[in-house]
Design a protein around this motif. Structure first.
Motif, short mmCIF file in Angstrom:
data_model
loop_
_atom_site.label_atom_id
_atom_site.label_comp_id
_atom_site.label_asym_id
_atom_site.label_seq_id
_atom_site.Cartn_x
_atom_site.Cartn_y
_atom_site.Cartn_z
N LYS A 1 0.83 -1.20 0.00
CA LYS A 1 0.00 0.00 0.00
C LYS A 1 0.87 1.26 0.00
CE LYS A 1 -3.50 2.63 2.46
NZ LYS A 1 -4.32 2.79 3.68
N GLU A 2 1.92 1.26 0.83
CA GLU A 2 2.81 2.42 0.89
C GLU A 2 3.49 2.66 -0.45
OE1 GLU A 2 5.31 2.86 4.34
OE2 GLU A 2 4.06 1.49 5.49
N MET A 3 3.72 1.60 -1.21
CA MET A 3 4.33 1.73 -2.52
C MET A 3 3.30 2.04 -3.60
SD MET A 3 7.17 -1.27 -2.72
CE MET A 3 7.62 -0.68 -4.36
N GLU A 4 2.02 2.12 -3.21
CA GLU A 4 0.90 2.39 -4.11
C GLU A 4 0.70 1.27 -5.13
OE1 GLU A 4 1.55 6.22 -5.81
OE2 GLU A 4 1.30 7.27 -3.91
N VAL A 5 1.13 0.05 -4.76
CA VAL A 5 0.83 -1.13 -5.57
C VAL A 5 -0.58 -1.60 -5.25
CG1 VAL A 5 1.46 -3.54 -6.05
CG2 VAL A 5 3.25 -1.81 -5.74
N LEU A 6 -0.96 -1.50 -3.97
CA LEU A 6 -2.31 -1.81 -3.51
C LEU A 6 -2.97 -0.54 -2.99
CD1 LEU A 6 -1.60 -5.14 -1.54
CD2 LEU A 6 -2.64 -4.94 -3.80
N THR A 7 -4.26 -0.42 -3.21
CA THR A 7 -4.96 0.79 -2.80
C THR A 7 -5.36 0.79 -1.33
OG1 THR A 7 -7.06 -0.15 -3.55
CG2 THR A 7 -5.83 1.22 -5.12
N GLU A 8 -5.63 -0.39 -0.77
CA GLU A 8 -6.12 -0.47 0.61
C GLU A 8 -5.09 -1.06 1.56
OE1 GLU A 8 -8.91 0.92 1.45
OE2 GLU A 8 -9.41 1.43 -0.62
N GLY A 9 -4.41 -2.11 1.14
CA GLY A 9 -3.37 -2.72 1.97
C GLY A 9 -3.88 -3.56 3.12
N HIS A 10 -5.10 -4.08 3.01
CA HIS A 10 -5.63 -4.93 4.07
C HIS A 10 -5.39 -6.41 3.73
CE1 HIS A 10 -8.66 -4.79 0.98
NE2 HIS A 10 -9.37 -5.72 1.56
N LEU A 11 -5.54 -7.26 4.72
CA LEU A 11 -5.34 -8.70 4.53
C LEU A 11 -6.63 -9.43 4.86
CD1 LEU A 11 -3.06 -10.94 4.00
CD2 LEU A 11 -3.11 -11.23 6.49
N ILE A 12 -7.12 -10.22 3.91
CA ILE A 12 -8.30 -11.06 4.13
C ILE A 12 -7.82 -12.51 4.26
CG2 ILE A 12 -10.46 -11.92 3.15
CD1 ILE A 12 -10.60 -9.02 4.01
N GLU A 13 -8.06 -13.11 5.41
CA GLU A 13 -7.67 -14.50 5.64
C GLU A 13 -8.86 -15.40 5.33
OE1 GLU A 13 -5.43 -15.31 9.27
OE2 GLU A 13 -5.36 -13.14 9.63
N ALA A 14 -8.60 -16.44 4.55
CA ALA A 14 -9.67 -17.37 4.18
C ALA A 14 -9.15 -18.80 4.23
CB ALA A 14 -10.19 -17.04 2.79
N GLU A 15 -10.08 -19.74 4.37
CA GLU A 15 -9.75 -21.16 4.31
C GLU A 15 -10.83 -21.86 3.50
OE1 GLU A 15 -11.76 -22.11 8.67
OE2 GLU A 15 -9.58 -22.01 8.47
N ARG A 16 -10.73 -23.17 3.41
CA ARG A 16 -11.65 -23.92 2.56
C ARG A 16 -13.12 -23.59 2.83
NH1 ARG A 16 -12.28 -28.94 -0.35
NH2 ARG A 16 -14.39 -29.72 0.04
N ALA A 17 -13.49 -23.53 4.10
CA ALA A 17 -14.90 -23.30 4.45
C ALA A 17 -15.40 -21.95 3.96
CB ALA A 17 -15.07 -23.40 5.97
N ASP A 18 -14.50 -21.00 3.78
CA ASP A 18 -14.91 -19.67 3.29
C ASP A 18 -15.09 -19.64 1.78
OD1 ASP A 18 -14.67 -18.41 5.89
OD2 ASP A 18 -12.50 -18.59 5.63
N LEU A 19 -14.60 -20.67 1.09
CA LEU A 19 -14.61 -20.67 -0.37
C LEU A 19 -15.52 -21.73 -0.98
CD1 LEU A 19 -10.72 -20.43 -0.83
CD2 LEU A 19 -12.34 -18.54 -1.00
N VAL A 20 -15.63 -22.87 -0.33
CA VAL A 20 -16.34 -24.02 -0.91
C VAL A 20 -17.77 -24.08 -0.39
CG1 VAL A 20 -16.37 -26.52 -1.18
CG2 VAL A 20 -14.19 -25.28 -1.18
N GLY A 21 -18.72 -24.14 -1.32
CA GLY A 21 -20.13 -24.22 -0.96
C GLY A 21 -20.64 -25.65 -0.91
N GLU A 22 -21.96 -25.77 -0.81
CA GLU A 22 -22.58 -27.08 -0.62
C GLU A 22 -23.33 -27.56 -1.85
OE1 GLU A 22 -25.06 -26.57 2.76
OE2 GLU A 22 -23.40 -26.23 4.16
N TYR A 23 -23.44 -26.71 -2.86
CA TYR A 23 -24.16 -27.14 -4.06
C TYR A 23 -23.56 -26.42 -5.27
CZ TYR A 23 -26.54 -22.80 -2.72
OH TYR A 23 -26.81 -21.51 -2.34
N ILE A 24 -23.91 -26.85 -6.45
CA ILE A 24 -23.35 -26.30 -7.68
C ILE A 24 -23.67 -24.80 -7.78
CG2 ILE A 24 -23.47 -26.38 -10.21
CD1 ILE A 24 -24.06 -29.35 -10.01
N GLY A 25 -22.65 -24.02 -8.03
CA GLY A 25 -22.82 -22.58 -8.15
C GLY A 25 -22.57 -21.82 -6.86
N HIS A 26 -22.74 -22.50 -5.72
CA HIS A 26 -22.56 -21.86 -4.43
C HIS A 26 -21.09 -21.53 -4.19
CE1 HIS A 26 -23.11 -21.92 0.21
NE2 HIS A 26 -23.29 -20.71 -0.27
N THR A 27 -20.21 -22.44 -4.62
CA THR A 27 -18.78 -22.25 -4.41
C THR A 27 -18.26 -21.03 -5.15
OG1 THR A 27 -18.33 -24.59 -3.98
CG2 THR A 27 -16.50 -23.27 -4.82
#
Length: 312
Positions: free
Chosen positions: A116-142
């Motif tokens: 962010k300080e180098m202006e490569v990223l506009t916000e500079g925040h970190l979002i932590e995710a794992e499988r449960a945050d990405l994979v859904g339970e049915y087609i299209g949900h994921t």
């Protein structure tokens, strides 16, 4: 003695550790030092702030050198563009490998701030995710869930720990859909966020080999080695001091022995700095139980962690 090798091909930088390389001649060793000195100049404040924060961490010397190289790479490409020279489009998606508790998330957060300080990223925040945050339970949900995480990460870094879990379910698992969605997002939003995949070294190697298109999309690969016993004891001391406690010498020696036994006895389950944090917090609780039996303990007594407070 292990040596660090950096290979570059097009926009790809890879850091590898080798144990069989001959010593580097003195004339070659002077170059990283010259780079380090040059980057101390005042107009390189983003790097200096990042390195200052890293210096407060135990070990991780190769990580500090890696960040210097990424910074230098980005800065020189800016100079080249300003001079009318060809400047490659930087691909900054990364893979972090290593065991738990080796500093991967901490370094990712620091890198997001530097970007962010180098202006490569506009916000500079970190979002932590794992499988449960990405994979859904049915087609299209994921796809929907994965796109939501990418949207949250716009302007920052999306950090997916244990990324190899996305392929553990086989061909019929929705994890493959998450990977495909991430790959598309990397193409559609390649200048708007950085994706970092993290996990155990062997597991991540199998994960990257499972999809032929993945390795080329992650040109930056960094391995986080386990901390030594001495480094872990130093980490424990810093944790204790931050909480305004003191480790008695005998307590420190007992803690070092315990860390050594755990480290050598269960490599896969050993959590490095996380294990040390658990031991420190347990020792503080044991000290509290011990002091509950005393009347009006002194300030020094309240601060001192004794050997009997260090328990299995």
């Amino acid at each position: 003695m292990s040596q660090r090798v950096i290979t570059r091909a097009s926009n790809r930088i890879q850091v590898v550790w080798e144990h069989s390389l001959p010593p580097i001649p003195a004339s070659v060793e002077e170059k990283p030092l010259a780079l380090s000195e040059a980057l101390k100049e005042e107009h390189h404040l983003p790097l200096q702030r990042c390195i200052h924060r890293l210096e407060e961490l135990v070990g991780l010397q190769h990580v500090k050198e890696f960040i210097q190289e990424i910074y230098a790479w980005l800065e020189v490409n800016r100079y080249r563009a300003a001079a009318g020279l060809s400047a490659e489009q930087q691909v900054l998606h990364m893979v972090f490998t290593g065991n738990p508790g080796t500093g991967k998330t901490t370094v990712a957060r620091m890198m997001s701030e530097m970007m962010k300080e180098m202006e490569v990223l506009t916000e500079g925040h970190l979002i932590e995710a794992e499988r449960a945050d990405l994979v859904g339970e049915y087609i299209g949900h994921t796809a929907q869930k994965t796109r939501e995480q990418v949207k949250r990460a716009q302007g920052g870094i999306l950090f997916i720990d244990e990324a190899y879990s996305l392929i553990r379910g086989g061909e019929q698992d929705f994890g493959k859909e998450a990977i495909d969605t991430l790959v598309k997002a990397m193409e559609d939003h390649h200048n708007h966020f950085i994706l970092i995949l993290a996990g155990y070294s062997d597991e991540m190697k199998r994960f990257m080999n499972a999809n032929p298109g993945l390795p080329s999309r992650f040109p930056l690969q960094l391995h986080f080695p386990d901390f030594t016993v001495g480094e872990l004891v130093q980490i424990a001391e810093e944790m204790v001091n931050r909480r305004e406690y003191i480790l008695a010498r005998a307590a420190k020696e007992k803690l070092a022995t315990m860390i050594y036994r755990r480290k050598e006895g269960g490599r896969l389950s050993f959590g490095n700095a996380r294990t040390v944090r658990n031991l420190v917090e347990q020792a503080i609780r044991q000290q509290a139980v011990r002091l509950l039996q005393e009347r009006d303990p002194s300030r020094d007594t309240l601060m001192m962690i004794l050997p009997e407070d260090i328990v299995e």
